[in-house]
Design a protein around this motif. Structure first.
Motif, PDB file in Angstrom:
ATOM      1  N   UNK A  16       0.803  -1.211   0.000  1.00 32.07           N
ATOM      2  CA  UNK A  16       0.000   0.000   0.000  1.00 32.07           C
ATOM      3  C   UNK A  16       0.840   1.268   0.000  1.00 32.07           C
ATOM      4  N   UNK A  17       0.141   2.402   0.096  1.00 31.24           N
ATOM      5  CA  UNK A  17       0.793   3.704   0.030  1.00 31.24           C
ATOM      6  C   UNK A  17       0.330   4.602   1.177  1.00 31.24           C
ATOM      7  N   UNK A  18       1.204   5.501   1.557  1.00 31.25           N
ATOM      8  CA  UNK A  18       0.897   6.560   2.509  1.00 31.25           C
ATOM      9  C   UNK A  18       1.650   7.808   2.089  1.00 31.25           C
ATOM     10  N   UNK A  19       1.110   8.955   2.479  1.00 31.36           N
ATOM     11  CA  UNK A  19       1.792  10.228   2.232  1.00 31.36           C
ATOM     12  C   UNK A  19       1.936  10.976   3.539  1.00 31.36           C
ATOM     13  N   UNK A  20       3.174  11.248   3.910  1.00 30.20           N
ATOM     14  CA  UNK A  20       3.459  12.022   5.116  1.00 30.20           C
ATOM     15  C   UNK A  20       3.676  13.489   4.746  1.00 30.20           C
ATOM     16  N   UNK A  21       3.252  14.351   5.659  1.00 32.28           N
ATOM     17  CA  UNK A  21       3.468  15.791   5.491  1.00 32.28           C
ATOM     18  C   UNK A  21       4.118  16.346   6.746  1.00 32.28           C
ATOM     19  N   UNK A  22       4.925  17.366   6.578  1.00 36.44           N
ATOM     20  CA  UNK A  22       5.545  18.049   7.716  1.00 36.44           C
ATOM     21  C   UNK A  22       5.589  19.534   7.405  1.00 36.44           C
ATOM     22  N   UNK A  23       4.923  20.315   8.241  1.00 38.23           N
ATOM     23  CA  UNK A  23       4.878  21.759   8.055  1.00 38.23           C
ATOM     24  C   UNK A  23       5.676  22.451   9.146  1.00 38.23           C
ATOM     25  N   UNK A  24       6.533  23.355   8.740  1.00 37.96           N
ATOM     26  CA  UNK A  24       7.323  24.143   9.683  1.00 37.96           C
ATOM     27  C   UNK A  24       6.667  25.500   9.881  1.00 37.96           C
ATOM     28  N   UNK A  25       6.658  25.952  11.126  1.00 34.98           N
ATOM     29  CA  UNK A  25       6.088  27.260  11.428  1.00 34.98           C
ATOM     30  C   UNK A  25       6.931  27.962  12.482  1.00 34.98           C
ATOM     31  N   UNK A  26       6.813  29.293  12.518  1.00 40.19           N
ATOM     32  CA  UNK A  26       7.566  30.075  13.489  1.00 40.19           C
ATOM     33  C   UNK A  26       8.366  31.167  12.813  1.00 40.19           C
ATOM     34  N   UNK A  27       9.396  31.597  13.489  1.00 41.77           N
ATOM     35  CA  UNK A  27      10.226  32.709  13.009  1.00 41.77           C
ATOM     36  C   UNK A  27      11.282  32.193  12.033  1.00 41.77           C
ATOM     37  N   UNK A  28      10.831  31.862  10.836  1.00 44.13           N
ATOM     38  CA  UNK A  28      11.683  31.204   9.852  1.00 44.13           C
ATOM     39  C   UNK A  28      12.151  32.201   8.805  1.00 44.13           C
ATOM     40  N   UNK A  29      13.483  32.253   8.616  1.00 38.44           N
ATOM     41  CA  UNK A  29      14.024  33.044   7.516  1.00 38.44           C
ATOM     42  C   UNK A  29      14.153  32.180   6.268  1.00 38.44           C
ATOM     43  N   UNK A  30      14.708  30.984   6.458  1.00 39.16           N
ATOM     44  CA  UNK A  30      14.831  30.040   5.352  1.00 39.16           C
ATOM     45  C   UNK A  30      15.033  28.635   5.913  1.00 39.16           C
ATOM     46  N   UNK A  31      14.817  27.658   5.057  1.00 39.33           N
ATOM     47  CA  UNK A  31      14.997  26.256   5.451  1.00 39.33           C
ATOM     48  C   UNK A  31      15.907  25.595   4.423  1.00 39.33           C
ATOM     49  N   UNK A  32      17.202  25.564   4.681  1.00 40.86           N
ATOM     50  CA  UNK A  32      18.125  24.986   3.696  1.00 40.86           C
ATOM     51  C   UNK A  32      17.871  23.510   3.400  1.00 40.86           C
TER      52      UNK A  32
END
Length: 119
Positions: A16-32
């Motif tokens: 079978x299949x699954x899709x994971x998600x991850x959301x970043x929040x807060x005082x973010x300038x960038x996410x290398x």
């Protein structure tokens, strides 16, 4: 402060299949870099896949051809599409991100989401 919130884990049958998600929040300038690690019972945490902000990827040999990592930089979100799941993919999956806050870079972990592959 930065938070990583994961979603999408669960129980799925082999193949079978699954899709994971991850959301970043807060005082973010960038996410290398953002990505996924996993830890099975009794085993060390291991890399699954990571992706840079420019689109470069790195993934474990065990998931190549089955898992696909992607990012939406505008939403500070990373996804993991998992296909052809096997029982050995059962683990807690953790989101990880290198985040620039102000002038400094920090590494953050999500709380983890359980993925169970079983018939």
């Amino acid at each position: 402060q930065v938070q990583l919130v994961e979603s999408g884990g669960g129980l799925v049958q082999p193949g079978g299949s699954l899709r994971l998600s991850c959301a970043a929040s807060g005082s973010i300038f960038s996410i290398p870099a953002m990505g996924w690690y996993r830890q099975a019972p009794g085993k060390q945490r291991e890399l699954v896949a990571t992706m840079s902000s420019g689109g470069s990827t790195n993934s474990a040999d065990s998931v190549k051809g089955r898992f696909t990592i992607s990012r939406d930089n505008a939403k500070n979100t990373v996804y993991l599409q998992m296909n052809s799941l096997k029982p050995e993919d059962t683990a807690v999956y953790y989101c990880n991100a290198d985040v620039v806050v102000g002038y400094l870079q920090y590494n953050y972990w999500g709380q983890g989401t359980q993925v169970t592959v079983s018939s």
